[in-house]
Design an enzyme around this catalytic site. Structure first.
Site, PDB file in Angstrom:
ATOM      1  N   ASN A 144      43.028  43.069  28.326  1.00 44.38           N
ATOM      2  CA  ASN A 144      41.788  43.832  28.440  1.00 44.38           C
ATOM      3  C   ASN A 144      40.794  43.321  27.395  1.00 44.38           C
ATOM      4  O   ASN A 144      41.004  43.517  26.204  1.00 44.38           O
ATOM      5  CB  ASN A 144      42.116  45.316  28.225  1.00 44.38           C
ATOM      6  CG  ASN A 144      40.905  46.216  28.301  1.00 44.38           C
ATOM      7  OD1 ASN A 144      39.767  45.756  28.335  1.00 44.38           O
ATOM      8  ND2 ASN A 144      41.136  47.516  28.309  1.00 44.38           N
ATOM      9  N   HIS A 156      37.035  46.202  36.211  1.00 45.83           N
ATOM     10  CA  HIS A 156      37.362  45.998  34.796  1.00 45.83           C
ATOM     11  C   HIS A 156      38.856  45.730  34.675  1.00 45.83           C
ATOM     12  O   HIS A 156      39.682  46.437  35.258  1.00 45.83           O
ATOM     13  CB  HIS A 156      36.957  47.239  33.998  1.00 45.83           C
ATOM     14  CG  HIS A 156      37.500  47.237  32.610  1.00 45.83           C
ATOM     15  ND1 HIS A 156      37.390  46.143  31.778  1.00 45.83           N
ATOM     16  CD2 HIS A 156      38.177  48.179  31.904  1.00 45.83           C
ATOM     17  CE1 HIS A 156      37.976  46.423  30.623  1.00 45.83           C
ATOM     18  NE2 HIS A 156      38.461  47.650  30.679  1.00 45.83           N
ATOM     19  N   CYS A 165      34.057  49.419  27.627  1.00 38.59           N
ATOM     20  CA  CYS A 165      34.415  48.491  28.712  1.00 38.59           C
ATOM     21  C   CYS A 165      33.406  48.495  29.860  1.00 38.59           C
ATOM     22  O   CYS A 165      33.443  47.610  30.710  1.00 38.59           O
ATOM     23  CB  CYS A 165      35.804  48.814  29.227  1.00 38.59           C
ATOM     24  SG  CYS A 165      37.028  48.869  27.923  1.00 38.59           S
TER      25      CYS A 165
END
Ligand code: ACO
Length: 326
Positions: free
Chosen positions: A283, A253, A112
């Site tokens: 996500n 994020h 990520c």
């Protein structure tokens, strides 16, 4: 030599999977997912759509905004943990789709944090004079490595891509700094056990024991995410002699609403200085920050010369921040 973001772009699958849809698939509820994560729906790639599909579309959109032609791009960095193939790099496929015939292209694996790692590398190429125009892309099709029988993980993730064009500039609108660090001691808290050299996809055990799917220790990940995002955000502020009160917008994020809120609270940032869209996309790993950046940019949220802080955390563990004078 300064480094300026001259274009942003994003691309998302058309198919929407809502929490109500998930209620029909596994033992979960909209209430549980919403209160624990903040996610309401996510996008899922259709048959015939791949990581390269979304990466190329996001890249095209960013180049159109920047007014840059594909053949002017010197370097394509594609952050992903869900490449089209183990090799060649998906970045080379994207190069071909875009017609970026003069570029060097490679993939980058930092989960990520991949997009911030990509910005960090691109910044150094431009500052050293090795490249003038760079496309940094984060693109994922996580729906193909998520175990749709595992309610602990499958509710969290989605597919999509975001991209930026970075160019050498002598103006003030510049990337001020990038910071990255890793902590490999916790690599096994969030990873995909199967399909690499340890548990090859050709081994029947990999399939039988469901090793092909990503696995996560959610509570530990939560803890290290909050601490790490605060640390790497403070590195960016310290390096530029700034305090949280100087930041106009934080784009973290988009992993989980509670991780984002806890990070913002530790930094003393109110919700009006936070950009979130995870309610719509879940996500999307390396794609989450560039998708959010593109949305904020196109919504006119980013004012010239405002200070923008990007902060990421991901499997590895990896951490990254970027401070931008927009
Ligand atoms: N629906 C309903 N119940 C569920 C679900 C679900 N989808 N998932 C888990 N549960 C249950 C568990 O089985 C458990 O039940 P039990 O008490 O009967 O055993 C209960 O809910 C509580 O489980 P916890 O794991 O303790 O729940 P928690 O409040 O910690 O939330 C979550 C879980 C959302 C995964 C949280 O730990 C988290 O956000 N962790 C961070 C993970 C993350 O964001 N990862 C993304 C990767 S980070 C990055 O982007 C690289």
């Amino acid at each position: 030599m300064n480094v300026r973001i001259t274009g942003t772009g994003s691309a998302l699958p058309g198919k929407i999977l809502t929490n109500a849809d998930l209620e029909q698939m596994i033992d979960t509820s909209d209430e549980w997912i919403t209160t624990r994560t903040g996610i309401k729906e996510r996008r899922i790639a259709a048959d015939g759509e791949y990581t390269s599909t979304f990466a190329a579309e996001a890249g095209r959109s960013a180049m159109a905004m920047a007014g840059v032609k594909p053949e002017e791009i010197d370097l394509i960095i594609l952050a992903t943990v869900t490449p089209d193939f183990p090799f060649p790099s998906t970045a080379c496929i994207v190069q071909d789709l875009l017609g970026a015939t003069n570029a060097t292209a490679f993939d980058l694996s930092a989960a990520c944090s991949g997009f911030i790692y990509g910005l960090s590398i691109a910044e150094k190429y431009i500052r050293s004079g090795a490249a003038q125009k760079i496309l940094v892309i984060g693109s994922e099709v996580l729906s193909r490595v998520v175990d749709w029988q595992d309610r602990n993980t499958c509710v969290l993730f989605g597919d999509g891509a975001g991209a930026v064009v970075l160019e050498a500039s002598d103006g003030d609108h510049s990337l001020l700094s990038t910071h990255t660090f890793s902590n490999g001691a916790y690599w096994n808290l969030l990873y995909q056990p199967g399909s690499g050299s340890r548990n090859p996809a050709t081994d029947s055990r990999t399939i039988d024991e469901r090793l092909i799917y990503l696995t996560m220790e959610g509570n530990d990940v939560f803890k290290y995410a909050v601490r790490g995002m605060e640390d790497v955000a403070l590195m960016a502020l310290d390096a530029n002699g700034l305090s949280p009160s100087d930041i106009s917008l934080l784009i973290p994020h988009q992993a989980n609403r509670r991780i984002i809120d806890a990070t913002a609270k530790r930094l003393g940032l109110d919700s009006d200085r936070l950009f979130t869209n995870l309610q719509n996309y879940g996500n999307t790993s390396s794609a989450s920050i560039p998708i959010a950046l593109d949305e904020a940019n196109r919504q006119g949220v980013l004012k010239p010369c405002s200070k923008l802080l990007l902060v990421a955390f991901g499997g590895g563990f990896t951490y990254g921040s970027a401070l931008i004078n927009w």
